[in-house]
Design a protein around this motif. Sequence first.
Motif, PDB file in Angstrom:
ATOM      1  N   UNK A  81      45.628  39.907  29.048  1.00  0.00           N
ATOM      2  CA  UNK A  81      44.628  39.040  29.664  1.00  0.00           C
ATOM      3  C   UNK A  81      43.362  38.993  28.835  1.00  0.00           C
ATOM      4  N   UNK A  82      42.929  40.157  28.339  1.00  0.00           N
ATOM      5  CA  UNK A  82      41.710  40.208  27.541  1.00  0.00           C
ATOM      6  C   UNK A  82      41.905  39.526  26.192  1.00  0.00           C
ATOM      7  N   UNK A  83      43.091  39.724  25.597  1.00  0.00           N
ATOM      8  CA  UNK A  83      43.357  39.140  24.282  1.00  0.00           C
ATOM      9  C   UNK A  83      43.414  37.619  24.339  1.00  0.00           C
ATOM     10  N   UNK A  91      36.254  39.806  36.328  1.00  0.00           N
ATOM     11  CA  UNK A  91      36.103  40.287  37.707  1.00  0.00           C
ATOM     12  C   UNK A  91      37.414  40.130  38.477  1.00  0.00           C
ATOM     13  N   UNK A  92      38.093  38.994  38.257  1.00  0.00           N
ATOM     14  CA  UNK A  92      39.377  38.768  38.923  1.00  0.00           C
ATOM     15  C   UNK A  92      40.434  39.747  38.424  1.00  0.00           C
ATOM     16  N   UNK A 113      42.470  42.451  40.567  1.00  0.00           N
ATOM     17  CA  UNK A 113      43.934  42.455  40.564  1.00  0.00           C
ATOM     18  C   UNK A 113      44.479  43.847  40.267  1.00  0.00           C
ATOM     19  N   UNK A 114      43.862  44.507  39.294  1.00  0.00           N
ATOM     20  CA  UNK A 114      44.341  45.826  38.874  1.00  0.00           C
ATOM     21  C   UNK A 114      43.736  46.964  39.689  1.00  0.00           C
ATOM     22  N   UNK A 115      42.785  46.622  40.548  1.00  0.00           N
ATOM     23  CA  UNK A 115      42.101  47.603  41.401  1.00  0.00           C
ATOM     24  C   UNK A 115      41.402  48.680  40.586  1.00  0.00           C
ATOM     25  N   UNK A 156      33.928  49.130  34.378  1.00  0.00           N
ATOM     26  CA  UNK A 156      33.726  50.240  33.436  1.00  0.00           C
ATOM     27  C   UNK A 156      35.055  50.856  33.006  1.00  0.00           C
ATOM     28  N   UNK A 157      35.966  51.005  33.977  1.00  0.00           N
ATOM     29  CA  UNK A 157      37.282  51.557  33.654  1.00  0.00           C
ATOM     30  C   UNK A 157      38.039  50.638  32.709  1.00  0.00           C
ATOM     31  N   UNK A 158      37.964  49.338  32.978  1.00  0.00           N
ATOM     32  CA  UNK A 158      38.651  48.361  32.128  1.00  0.00           C
ATOM     33  C   UNK A 158      38.163  48.460  30.689  1.00  0.00           C
ATOM     34  N   UNK A 159      36.837  48.463  30.518  1.00  0.00           N
ATOM     35  CA  UNK A 159      36.293  48.489  29.164  1.00  0.00           C
ATOM     36  C   UNK A 159      36.414  49.859  28.500  1.00  0.00           C
TER      37      UNK A 159
END
Length: 204
Positions: free
Chosen positions: A159-161, A168-169, A173-175, A179-182
């Motif tokens: 998704x990021x690529x 935010x969505x 979705x991943x709950x 900060x955790x995502x990055x």
Amino acid sequence: MKIGYARVSTHDQQTDLQMDALVEHGVKVEDIYQDVASGKKDDRPALLACLKALREGDTLVIWKLDRLGRDLRHLVNTVHDLTNRGIGLRVLAGHGASIDTTTASGKLIFGIFASLAEFERELIRERTMAGMQAARARGRMGGRKFVLTPSGLRRAQAAMAHRDTNVADLCAELRITRNTLYRLVSPAGELRPDGEKLLKLAGK
């Protein structure tokens, strides 16, 4: 023979109050050992010398319980060692003032302390096990607070690529938090060290 031990936490404090109480109880000044150290520090040379100097039949006299032990378990272990060596403990003030292990009632009271220490150990053990089980149930690996599964991480990478979803969505979705995502994936979809570690721990 009565041997005393006194401790203060910093060099700004004085042991006069403790010294006076010990002397009043019959401890000779030359038989009092003094430390200037935090109660949680292992390095208390005067205490080690004091414990070494005690002989069978002696009584260790302290002002309060917190002068002797780093925590409840350390205190209980220390007193058990003294008891096994035939050495008594007398506490002069504070919540432990009823403790005198040279008497039957004093031994009973300290037995309650020992039971509390065992209770504390069991609580810590139960909480640790419950925490590990809860972490495994949420997909956390090795105690690290990863709440993302490997497949979720791959989804985040893609998704990021391709920038085909709102951040935010994606987090919703991943709950996970932003900060955790990055922490796991860069804005370009590349794995960061924590992301690589997650896949490695999962064997992916």
